[in-house]
Write a protein that holds these residues in place. Structure first.
Motif, PDB file in Angstrom:
ATOM      1  N   THR A 190     -25.489   3.986  54.189  1.00 27.11           N
ATOM      2  CA  THR A 190     -24.388   4.750  54.778  1.00 27.11           C
ATOM      3  C   THR A 190     -24.557   6.258  54.629  1.00 27.11           C
ATOM      4  OG1 THR A 190     -23.085   4.673  52.721  1.00 27.11           O
ATOM      5  CG2 THR A 190     -22.804   2.855  54.300  1.00 27.11           C
ATOM      6  N   GLY A 191     -25.360   6.669  53.640  1.00 32.91           N
ATOM      7  CA  GLY A 191     -25.555   8.094  53.424  1.00 32.91           C
ATOM      8  C   GLY A 191     -24.448   8.758  52.638  1.00 32.91           C
ATOM      9  N   ILE A 192     -23.505   7.988  52.101  1.00 31.09           N
ATOM     10  CA  ILE A 192     -22.429   8.561  51.292  1.00 31.09           C
ATOM     11  C   ILE A 192     -22.298   7.775  49.997  1.00 31.09           C
ATOM     12  CG2 ILE A 192     -21.163   9.449  53.295  1.00 31.09           C
ATOM     13  CD1 ILE A 192     -19.240   7.092  52.979  1.00 31.09           C
ATOM     14  N   SER A 193     -21.842   8.444  48.952  1.00 27.88           N
ATOM     15  CA  SER A 193     -21.648   7.796  47.663  1.00 27.88           C
ATOM     16  C   SER A 193     -20.337   7.018  47.656  1.00 27.88           C
ATOM     17  CB  SER A 193     -21.614   8.847  46.548  1.00 27.88           C
ATOM     18  OG  SER A 193     -20.458   9.667  46.678  1.00 27.88           O
ATOM     19  N   ASP A 194     -20.150   6.177  46.637  1.00 34.85           N
ATOM     20  CA  ASP A 194     -18.888   5.437  46.506  1.00 34.85           C
ATOM     21  C   ASP A 194     -17.716   6.403  46.359  1.00 34.85           C
ATOM     22  OD1 ASP A 194     -20.170   3.036  46.713  1.00 34.85           O
ATOM     23  OD2 ASP A 194     -20.141   2.581  44.570  1.00 34.85           O
ATOM     24  N   GLU A 195     -17.925   7.470  45.601  1.00 37.02           N
ATOM     25  CA  GLU A 195     -16.853   8.451  45.409  1.00 37.02           C
ATOM     26  C   GLU A 195     -16.471   9.100  46.743  1.00 37.02           C
ATOM     27  OE1 GLU A 195     -15.811  12.317  42.578  1.00 37.02           O
ATOM     28  OE2 GLU A 195     -17.775  11.358  42.498  1.00 37.02           O
ATOM     29  N   GLN A 196     -17.482   9.452  47.541  1.00 39.82           N
ATOM     30  CA  GLN A 196     -17.203  10.045  48.851  1.00 39.82           C
ATOM     31  C   GLN A 196     -16.496   9.048  49.763  1.00 39.82           C
ATOM     32  OE1 GLN A 196     -21.305  11.056  49.633  1.00 39.82           O
ATOM     33  NE2 GLN A 196     -20.906  13.258  49.402  1.00 39.82           N
ATOM     34  N   TRP A 197     -16.925   7.793  49.713  1.00 43.25           N
ATOM     35  CA  TRP A 197     -16.274   6.756  50.515  1.00 43.25           C
ATOM     36  C   TRP A 197     -14.807   6.619  50.133  1.00 43.25           C
ATOM     37  CZ3 TRP A 197     -13.962   2.165  48.909  1.00 43.25           C
ATOM     38  CH2 TRP A 197     -13.615   1.273  49.927  1.00 43.25           C
ATOM     39  N   TRP A 198     -14.536   6.610  48.813  1.00 42.31           N
ATOM     40  CA  TRP A 198     -13.158   6.449  48.353  1.00 42.31           C
ATOM     41  C   TRP A 198     -12.292   7.634  48.768  1.00 42.31           C
ATOM     42  CZ3 TRP A 198     -10.133   2.738  47.428  1.00 42.31           C
ATOM     43  CH2 TRP A 198      -8.946   2.919  46.714  1.00 42.31           C
ATOM     44  N   ARG A 200     -12.512   9.260  51.437  1.00 41.15           N
ATOM     45  CA  ARG A 200     -12.183   9.070  52.848  1.00 41.15           C
ATOM     46  C   ARG A 200     -11.163   7.952  53.053  1.00 41.15           C
ATOM     47  NH1 ARG A 200     -18.050   9.237  56.030  1.00 41.15           N
ATOM     48  NH2 ARG A 200     -18.784  11.259  55.227  1.00 41.15           N
ATOM     49  N   VAL A 201     -11.306   6.893  52.287  1.00 36.38           N
ATOM     50  CA  VAL A 201     -10.485   5.703  52.501  1.00 36.38           C
ATOM     51  C   VAL A 201      -9.105   5.814  51.857  1.00 36.38           C
ATOM     52  CG1 VAL A 201     -10.324   3.233  51.973  1.00 36.38           C
ATOM     53  CG2 VAL A 201     -12.477   4.200  52.786  1.00 36.38           C
ATOM     54  N   GLN A 202      -9.029   6.485  50.710  1.00 39.95           N
ATOM     55  CA  GLN A 202      -7.786   6.507  49.935  1.00 39.95           C
ATOM     56  C   GLN A 202      -6.576   6.976  50.746  1.00 39.95           C
ATOM     57  OE1 GLN A 202      -7.894   8.929  46.392  1.00 39.95           O
ATOM     58  NE2 GLN A 202      -6.423   7.609  45.352  1.00 39.95           N
ATOM     59  N   PRO A 203      -6.650   8.097  51.468  1.00 37.63           N
ATOM     60  CA  PRO A 203      -5.463   8.507  52.236  1.00 37.63           C
ATOM     61  C   PRO A 203      -5.090   7.524  53.342  1.00 37.63           C
ATOM     62  CG  PRO A 203      -7.349   9.918  52.730  1.00 37.63           C
ATOM     63  CD  PRO A 203      -7.732   9.090  51.561  1.00 37.63           C
ATOM     64  N   LEU A 204      -6.078   6.816  53.880  1.00 41.92           N
ATOM     65  CA  LEU A 204      -5.786   5.834  54.920  1.00 41.92           C
ATOM     66  C   LEU A 204      -5.068   4.624  54.331  1.00 41.92           C
ATOM     67  CD1 LEU A 204      -9.230   5.940  56.774  1.00 41.92           C
ATOM     68  CD2 LEU A 204      -7.125   7.132  57.406  1.00 41.92           C
ATOM     69  N   ARG A 219      -1.134  -0.744  39.877  1.00 40.74           N
ATOM     70  CA  ARG A 219      -1.315  -0.138  38.556  1.00 40.74           C
ATOM     71  C   ARG A 219      -2.751  -0.269  38.059  1.00 40.74           C
ATOM     72  NH1 ARG A 219       1.336  -3.560  35.422  1.00 40.74           N
ATOM     73  NH2 ARG A 219      -0.510  -4.297  34.276  1.00 40.74           N
ATOM     74  N   VAL A 220      -3.273  -1.491  38.114  1.00 44.69           N
ATOM     75  CA  VAL A 220      -4.613  -1.746  37.587  1.00 44.69           C
ATOM     76  C   VAL A 220      -5.670  -1.093  38.480  1.00 44.69           C
ATOM     77  CG1 VAL A 220      -6.308  -3.529  37.044  1.00 44.69           C
ATOM     78  CG2 VAL A 220      -3.895  -3.865  36.456  1.00 44.69           C
ATOM     79  N   GLY A 221      -5.496  -1.200  39.774  1.00 47.51           N
ATOM     80  CA  GLY A 221      -6.460  -0.596  40.687  1.00 47.51           C
ATOM     81  C   GLY A 221      -6.557   0.905  40.504  1.00 47.51           C
ATOM     82  N   GLU A 222      -5.419   1.550  40.298  1.00 47.72           N
ATOM     83  CA  GLU A 222      -5.438   3.002  40.090  1.00 47.72           C
ATOM     84  C   GLU A 222      -6.136   3.356  38.787  1.00 47.72           C
ATOM     85  OE1 GLU A 222      -2.386   6.843  39.846  1.00 47.72           O
ATOM     86  OE2 GLU A 222      -1.587   4.800  40.008  1.00 47.72           O
ATOM     87  N   ALA A 223      -5.837   2.594  37.727  1.00 47.00           N
ATOM     88  CA  ALA A 223      -6.459   2.877  36.427  1.00 47.00           C
ATOM     89  C   ALA A 223      -7.976   2.677  36.497  1.00 47.00           C
ATOM     90  CB  ALA A 223      -5.867   1.970  35.356  1.00 47.00           C
ATOM     91  N   ALA A 224      -8.402   1.580  37.109  1.00 43.83           N
ATOM     92  CA  ALA A 224      -9.835   1.312  37.211  1.00 43.83           C
ATOM     93  C   ALA A 224     -10.522   2.330  38.103  1.00 43.83           C
ATOM     94  CB  ALA A 224     -10.073  -0.101  37.745  1.00 43.83           C
ATOM     95  N   GLY A 225      -9.895   2.672  39.207  1.00 42.45           N
ATOM     96  CA  GLY A 225     -10.475   3.657  40.122  1.00 42.45           C
ATOM     97  C   GLY A 225     -10.647   5.010  39.466  1.00 42.45           C
ATOM     98  N   GLN A 226      -9.643   5.424  38.683  1.00 34.66           N
ATOM     99  CA  GLN A 226      -9.757   6.712  38.000  1.00 34.66           C
ATOM    100  C   GLN A 226     -10.838   6.672  36.921  1.00 34.66           C
ATOM    101  OE1 GLN A 226      -5.812   7.636  36.558  1.00 34.66           O
ATOM    102  NE2 GLN A 226      -5.088   8.321  38.578  1.00 34.66           N
ATOM    103  N   ALA A 227     -10.940   5.527  36.245  1.00 35.52           N
ATOM    104  CA  ALA A 227     -11.938   5.406  35.176  1.00 35.52           C
ATOM    105  C   ALA A 227     -13.353   5.394  35.730  1.00 35.52           C
ATOM    106  CB  ALA A 227     -11.684   4.142  34.361  1.00 35.52           C
ATOM    107  N   HIS A 228     -13.552   4.703  36.857  1.00 35.25           N
ATOM    108  CA  HIS A 228     -14.898   4.506  37.389  1.00 35.25           C
ATOM    109  C   HIS A 228     -15.248   5.438  38.544  1.00 35.25           C
ATOM    110  CE1 HIS A 228     -14.757   1.085  34.827  1.00 35.25           C
ATOM    111  NE2 HIS A 228     -14.101   0.289  35.652  1.00 35.25           N
ATOM    112  N   GLN A 229     -14.233   6.069  39.137  1.00 40.42           N
ATOM    113  CA  GLN A 229     -14.460   6.863  40.350  1.00 40.42           C
ATOM    114  C   GLN A 229     -15.140   6.031  41.423  1.00 40.42           C
ATOM    115  OE1 GLN A 229     -13.318  10.205  40.913  1.00 40.42           O
ATOM    116  NE2 GLN A 229     -12.146   9.458  39.164  1.00 40.42           N
ATOM    117  N   ALA A 230     -14.800   4.767  41.436  1.00 44.88           N
ATOM    118  CA  ALA A 230     -15.347   3.824  42.411  1.00 44.88           C
ATOM    119  C   ALA A 230     -14.571   2.525  42.272  1.00 44.88           C
ATOM    120  CB  ALA A 230     -16.829   3.573  42.164  1.00 44.88           C
TER     121      ALA A 230
END
Length: 261
Positions: A190-198, A200-204, A219-230
């Motif tokens: 794709t040419g983009i990192s997971d962080e870049q993908w997120w 783009r997708v998060q506001p949608l 709750r859990v998804g937000e905590a994991a996403g912030q911890a892993h940035q993916a």
């Protein structure tokens, strides 16, 4: 990842002979300028470069060595045999990485077993495409198994449990390594990192996602996403799962006998 390939598909007598360096028949034809290890090393290099077995062929290996395709069949009888010998050759790297295990405690020993497999998969992603239900019984495969078992020998487990524990470690590492390698391929594709993908997708997703409807996931998804940035962190999954696995082995040992070392 490409379709899984199977070991054990070639002629067993010829494959075992090649794995152990035994010639089952006289070598005919012109004078040989290569050795079987050179042929196998060339094939491993090609598979590493492609990170895929699908494109590997006897013709490509021959071209990389500057010889005719048919000449390779005097060293390796078939592509199926080639894959098995390739696998045994890279297992030698794991044997070296495991090193002497006599002074390790069982937990540190199993961590080293896991690390050796993890590193092997990252160096040679194509190994994950080979299903070894019928394992290549070469010298390095057996040496690897011997050293892995040695780290848990004499700690109170039965022989069947010892085999199952090693299998459990490999199953965990293989699963997480597969996720890691697929994630790397997604970035390349794709040419983009997971962080870049997120980003783009998060506001949608925010426009359609109702946290009140899915409170635990939110709750859990937000905590994991912030911890892993993916959405997923293979390194965290590897370490977390291995810790839990070792705790389970410790509990099993505790039901059988005191830990000896």
């Amino acid at each position: 990842m490409a379709e899984t390939e199977l070991t054990g598909g070639g002629d067993p007598a010829r494959t075992i002979a090649t794995l152990w360096g035994i010639r089952p028949m006289p070598r005919r034809g012109p004078k040989h300028t290569l050795t079987t290890p050179q042929v196998v090393a060339a094939a491993v290099e090609l598979a590493d470069g492609d990170q895929d077995l699908a494109a590997l062929s006897m013709r490509r290996v021959a071209e990389s060595l500057g010889v005719g395709t048919m000449s390779l069949y005097t060293y390796i009888a078939s592509r199926e045999e080639l894959v098995e010998v390739m696998l045994d050759q890279v297992y030698a790297e794991a044997v070296d990485q495991l090193g002497p295990v006599g002074d390790l405690g069982w937990a540190d020993g199993l961590r080293r077993v896991a690390e050796a497999s993890w590193d092997l998969y990252l160096r040679h992603p194509w190994v994950l495409q080979v299903f070894t239900g019928r394992p290549p019984l070469g010298p390095h495969a057996i040496a690897k198994y011997e050293r892995e078992l040695s780290v848990i020998d004499g700690i109170g487990l039965t022989d069947v449990e010892m085999d199952a524990v090693i299998t459990l470690v490999h199953t965990h590492v293989e699963g997480v390594a597969r996720r890691r390698i697929e994630a790397d391929r997604a970035v390349r594709r794709t040419g983009i990192s997971d962080e870049q993908w997120w980003e783009r997708v998060q506001p949608l997703v925010a426009e359609v996602f109702d946290p009140a409807r899915f409170p635990v996931a939110a709750r859990v998804g937000e905590a994991a996403g912030q911890a892993h940035q993916a959405a997923h962190n293979p390194e965290h999954a590897y370490a977390f799962g291995l810790d839990r696995l070792l705790e389970g082995v410790a509990a099993l040992i505790g039901t059988r006998a005191p830990v000896i070392r």
